[in-house]
Design an enzyme around this catalytic site. Structure first.
Site, PDB file in Angstrom:
ATOM      1  N   ASP A  55       0.814  -1.219   0.000  1.00 22.23           N
ATOM      2  CA  ASP A  55       0.000   0.000   0.000  1.00 22.23           C
ATOM      3  C   ASP A  55       0.849   1.271   0.000  1.00 22.23           C
ATOM      4  OD1 ASP A  55      -2.055  -1.840   0.212  1.00 22.23           O
ATOM      5  OD2 ASP A  55      -2.132  -1.677   2.396  1.00 22.23           O
ATOM      6  N   GLU A 169      -8.964  -2.457   3.786  1.00 18.21           N
ATOM      7  CA  GLU A 169      -8.630  -2.222   5.198  1.00 18.21           C
ATOM      8  C   GLU A 169      -9.789  -1.533   5.907  1.00 18.21           C
ATOM      9  OE1 GLU A 169      -3.756  -1.748   5.422  1.00 18.21           O
ATOM     10  OE2 GLU A 169      -4.999   0.010   5.747  1.00 18.21           O
TER      11      GLU A 169
HETATM   12  N1  LIG Z   1      -2.585  -3.704   8.601  1.00 22.38           N
HETATM   13  C1  LIG Z   1      -2.880  -2.545   9.117  1.00 22.38           C
HETATM   14  O1  LIG Z   1      -3.182  -1.643   8.389  1.00 22.38           O
HETATM   15  C2  LIG Z   1      -2.843  -2.296  10.564  1.00 22.38           C
HETATM   16  C3  LIG Z   1      -2.114  -1.197  11.061  1.00 22.38           C
HETATM   17  C4  LIG Z   1      -2.176  -0.974  12.414  1.00 22.38           C
HETATM   18  C5  LIG Z   1      -2.928  -1.802  13.215  1.00 22.38           C
HETATM   19  N2  LIG Z   1      -3.546  -2.866  12.659  1.00 22.38           N
HETATM   20  C6  LIG Z   1      -4.394  -3.706  13.395  1.00 22.38           C
HETATM   21  O2  LIG Z   1      -5.545  -2.924  13.650  1.00 22.38           O
HETATM   22  C7  LIG Z   1      -5.955  -3.181  14.916  1.00 22.38           C
HETATM   23  C8  LIG Z   1      -5.816  -1.967  15.790  1.00 22.38           C
HETATM   24  O3  LIG Z   1      -6.178  -2.352  17.051  1.00 22.38           O
HETATM   25  P1  LIG Z   1      -7.488  -1.869  17.726  1.00 22.38           P
HETATM   26  O4  LIG Z   1      -8.566  -1.722  16.724  1.00 22.38           O
HETATM   27  O5  LIG Z   1      -7.715  -2.758  18.867  1.00 22.38           O
HETATM   28  O6  LIG Z   1      -7.000  -0.456  18.290  1.00 22.38           O
HETATM   29  P2  LIG Z   1      -7.366   1.049  17.942  1.00 22.38           P
HETATM   30  O7  LIG Z   1      -6.586   1.881  18.883  1.00 22.38           O
HETATM   31  O8  LIG Z   1      -7.217   1.313  16.498  1.00 22.38           O
HETATM   32  O9  LIG Z   1      -8.913   1.136  18.300  1.00 22.38           O
HETATM   33  C9  LIG Z   1      -9.321   0.852  19.607  1.00 22.38           C
HETATM   34  C10 LIG Z   1      -9.704   2.145  20.338  1.00 22.38           C
HETATM   35  O10 LIG Z   1     -10.809   2.706  19.687  1.00 22.38           O
HETATM   36  C11 LIG Z   1     -11.716   3.248  20.636  1.00 22.38           C
HETATM   37  N3  LIG Z   1     -13.009   2.545  20.490  1.00 22.38           N
HETATM   38  C12 LIG Z   1     -13.224   1.203  20.508  1.00 22.38           C
HETATM   39  N4  LIG Z   1     -14.539   0.941  20.327  1.00 22.38           N
HETATM   40  C13 LIG Z   1     -15.138   2.128  20.175  1.00 22.38           C
HETATM   41  C14 LIG Z   1     -16.487   2.510  19.951  1.00 22.38           C
HETATM   42  N5  LIG Z   1     -17.478   1.625  19.844  1.00 22.38           N
HETATM   43  N6  LIG Z   1     -16.755   3.824  19.832  1.00 22.38           N
HETATM   44  C15 LIG Z   1     -15.779   4.747  19.927  1.00 22.38           C
HETATM   45  N7  LIG Z   1     -14.475   4.438  20.142  1.00 22.38           N
HETATM   46  C16 LIG Z   1     -14.174   3.151  20.279  1.00 22.38           C
HETATM   47  C17 LIG Z   1     -11.121   3.048  21.985  1.00 22.38           C
HETATM   48  O11 LIG Z   1     -10.420   4.216  22.349  1.00 22.38           O
HETATM   49  C18 LIG Z   1     -10.152   1.910  21.768  1.00 22.38           C
HETATM   50  O12 LIG Z   1      -9.067   1.969  22.650  1.00 22.38           O
HETATM   51  C19 LIG Z   1      -5.087  -4.307  15.410  1.00 22.38           C
HETATM   52  O13 LIG Z   1      -5.684  -5.520  15.023  1.00 22.38           O
HETATM   53  C20 LIG Z   1      -3.796  -4.101  14.678  1.00 22.38           C
HETATM   54  O14 LIG Z   1      -2.951  -5.220  14.536  1.00 22.38           O
HETATM   55  C21 LIG Z   1      -3.538  -3.101  11.367  1.00 22.38           C
HETATM   56  N1  LIG Z   2       8.125   0.376   9.307  1.00 17.82           N
HETATM   57  C1  LIG Z   2       7.455   1.368   8.715  1.00 17.82           C
HETATM   58  N2  LIG Z   2       8.113   2.404   8.184  1.00 17.82           N
HETATM   59  C2  LIG Z   2       7.434   3.410   7.578  1.00 17.82           C
HETATM   60  N3  LIG Z   2       6.101   3.453   7.497  1.00 17.82           N
HETATM   61  C3  LIG Z   2       5.405   2.424   8.002  1.00 17.82           C
HETATM   62  C4  LIG Z   2       6.030   1.340   8.631  1.00 17.82           C
HETATM   63  N4  LIG Z   2       5.073   0.461   9.025  1.00 17.82           N
HETATM   64  C5  LIG Z   2       3.906   0.990   8.663  1.00 17.82           C
HETATM   65  N5  LIG Z   2       4.097   2.176   8.039  1.00 17.82           N
HETATM   66  C6  LIG Z   2       3.073   3.085   7.503  1.00 17.82           C
HETATM   67  O1  LIG Z   2       1.802   2.697   8.048  1.00 17.82           O
HETATM   68  C7  LIG Z   2       0.952   2.275   7.002  1.00 17.82           C
HETATM   69  C8  LIG Z   2       0.072   1.148   7.454  1.00 17.82           C
HETATM   70  O2  LIG Z   2       0.804  -0.037   7.451  1.00 17.82           O
HETATM   71  P1  LIG Z   2       0.067  -1.441   7.491  1.00 17.82           P
HETATM   72  O3  LIG Z   2       1.069  -2.436   7.028  1.00 17.82           O
HETATM   73  O4  LIG Z   2      -1.112  -1.315   6.576  1.00 17.82           O
HETATM   74  O5  LIG Z   2      -0.296  -1.589   8.895  1.00 17.82           O
HETATM   75  C9  LIG Z   2       1.898   1.932   5.851  1.00 17.82           C
HETATM   76  O6  LIG Z   2       1.225   2.009   4.604  1.00 17.82           O
HETATM   77  C10 LIG Z   2       2.962   2.981   6.003  1.00 17.82           C
HETATM   78  O7  LIG Z   2       2.551   4.203   5.462  1.00 17.82           O
HETATM   79  O1  LIG Z   3       0.619  -0.498   4.245  1.00 15.96           O
HETATM   80  P1  LIG Z   3       1.787  -1.266   3.740  1.00 15.96           P
HETATM   81  O2  LIG Z   3       2.553  -0.509   2.714  1.00 15.96           O
HETATM   82  O3  LIG Z   3       2.661  -1.746   4.846  1.00 15.96           O
HETATM   83  O4  LIG Z   3       1.213  -2.524   2.972  1.00 15.96           O
HETATM   84  P2  LIG Z   3       0.579  -3.847   3.580  1.00 15.96           P
HETATM   85  O5  LIG Z   3      -0.705  -3.442   4.250  1.00 15.96           O
HETATM   86  O6  LIG Z   3       0.340  -4.730   2.423  1.00 15.96           O
HETATM   87  O7  LIG Z   3       1.519  -4.412   4.582  1.00 15.96           O
END
Ligand SMILES: NC(=O)c1ccc[n+]([C@@H]2O[C@H](COP(=O)([O-])OP(=O)(O)OC[C@H]3O[C@@H](n4cnc5c(N)ncnc54)[C@H](O)[C@@H]3O)[C@@H](O)[C@H]2O)c1
Ligand SMILES: Nc1ncnc2c1ncn2[C@@H]1O[C@H](COP(=O)(O)O)[C@@H](O)[C@H]1O
Ligand SMILES: O=P(O)(O)OP(=O)(O)O
Ligand SMILES: [Mg+2]
Length: 279
Positions: A55, A169
């Site tokens: 992404d 996402e």
């Molecule tokens: N691939 C990705 O893009 C990526 C990046 C970062 C995190 N993640 C994942 O996303 C998730 C983030 O964790 P999360 O969602 O537990 O944390 P978060 O901090 O994003 O959201 C949880 C917080 O949102 C608030 N909240 C929860 N329910 C609510 C409601 N009903 N109304 C208003 N506010 C509310 C609370 O403050 C809570 O602490 C994890 O699974 C993490 O691994 C994915």
């Molecule tokens: N290690 C990283 N360095 C720079 N930017 C990062 C890094 N890890 C995540 N990011 C940024 O966050 C978004 C979301 O990442 P997910 O893999 O979707 O959680 C990514 O696109 C970077 O902009």
């Molecule tokens: O947001 P990125 O770039 O880390 O991509 P991915 O969600 O595929 O890890």
């Protein structure tokens, strides 16, 4: 298999997903959107963290194309894209991130900031205050530290922070609220994961950038945890669902449960006048 439900249709409409896309048109329109945003707001730079994943590779390349186009048409060299490397200490797949930057994104400028000292200091201060932070919650602190760094850089350079959120996402709310979810513009909105791959292919990105297993890589107990393992559904499932295709009922139930649970992330903070959260 289930037929498309009303909820599936509502989600597809809300997240603005197209069943089919023309990659060339999508790229042209999304680059133009970024350019119009900068011109209208008077901002000059774009700031985005580059992880080495799909992404940020796509959003990074679109950002670079946007500022290059603006420099050509306006002769204003202040239009710049600043890519940011944001490792937590030593990043295991650092070479992937550098490959994405050097071989595909080719940003005007690259800044590296190690988020480990700030993250660890925050966790330690919370411990002193009597709060022991879990590995999972620390992962969200990492994502928010990355947001702080990007806004600090944007503040120095009349910059806008680019977000990488997209429909695959957004539907599961799989991002950290006000972490990687905190941004000024999200040029990938409406795309699912396979459509993102289509755009990367059109842009002649090296295949390894879009064949890489998607991971947030935020947890130390489960390094490089694939998103699909954390979510319990595959991106193929999610993409099919978002294209209005028939998916197994169990899959649809999981996606819809994530969608319902994470509605708060797709809205601004709740005010007394708001009604949306009651649905
Ligand atoms: N691939 C990705 O893009 C990526 C990046 C970062 C995190 N993640 C994942 O996303 C998730 C983030 O964790 P999360 O969602 O537990 O944390 P978060 O901090 O994003 O959201 C949880 C917080 O949102 C608030 N909240 C929860 N329910 C609510 C409601 N009903 N109304 C208003 N506010 C509310 C609370 O403050 C809570 O602490 C994890 O699974 C993490 O691994 C994915
Ligand atoms: N290690 C990283 N360095 C720079 N930017 C990062 C890094 N890890 C995540 N990011 C940024 O966050 C978004 C979301 O990442 P997910 O893999 O979707 O959680 C990514 O696109 C970077 O902009
Ligand atoms: O947001 P990125 O770039 O880390 O991509 P991915 O969600 O595929 O890890
Ligand atoms: Mg990633």
């Amino acid at each position: 298999m289930m037929m498309m439900t009303t909820l599936q249709a509502t989600i597809i409409k809300d997240l603005q997903v197209k069943t089919q896309i023309d990659p060339a048109t999508e790229i042209q329109q999304r680059v133009q959107f970024i350019q119009e945003y900068l011109k209208t707001t008077g901002m000059k730079t774009l700031v985005l963290g580059i992880s080495g994943g799909q992404d940020s590779s796509l959003a990074g390349r679109l950002s670079q194309l946007a500022v290059e186009g603006l420099r050509q048409t306006t002769h204003d060299d202040n239009y710049q894209f600043i890519a940011v490397r944001l490792p937590y200490g030593e990043q295991a797949d650092e070479s992937d991130a550098m490959f994405a930057l050097n071989e595909f994104i080719k940003p005007d400028r690259m800044i590296r900031v190690n988020i480990q000292p700030a993250t660890d200091a925050m966790v330690a201060s919370l411990q002193t205050g009597g709060e022991t932070i879990s590995d999972f919650n620390k992962g969200n602190i990492k994502a928010r530290e990355r947001m702080i760094v990007q806004y600090a850089i944007a503040g120095q350079h009349q910059g806008a922070v680019v977000g990488t959120d997209h429909a695959a996402e957004a539907v599961t709310g799989f991002y950290t609220k006000f972490g990687d979810g905190g941004a000024d513009l999200t040029p990938l909105t409406g795309l699912n994961k396979r459509q993102g791959k289509q755009l990367l292919t059109y842009l002649k990105a090296p295949a390894k950038l879009y064949e890489k297993t998607p991971t947030a890589d935020l947890e130390e107990d489960r390094p490089a945890l694939p998103d699909e393992v954390a979510l319990g559904v595959t991106y193929q499932n999610i993409d099919d669902y978002l294209e209005g295709k028939n998916v197994d009922q169990v899959v649809a139930d999981k996606i819809e449960a994530w969608y319902q649970k994470t509605g708060h992330k797709r809205h601004l903070p709740v005010a007394p006048q708001d009604e949306w959260w009651k649905n």
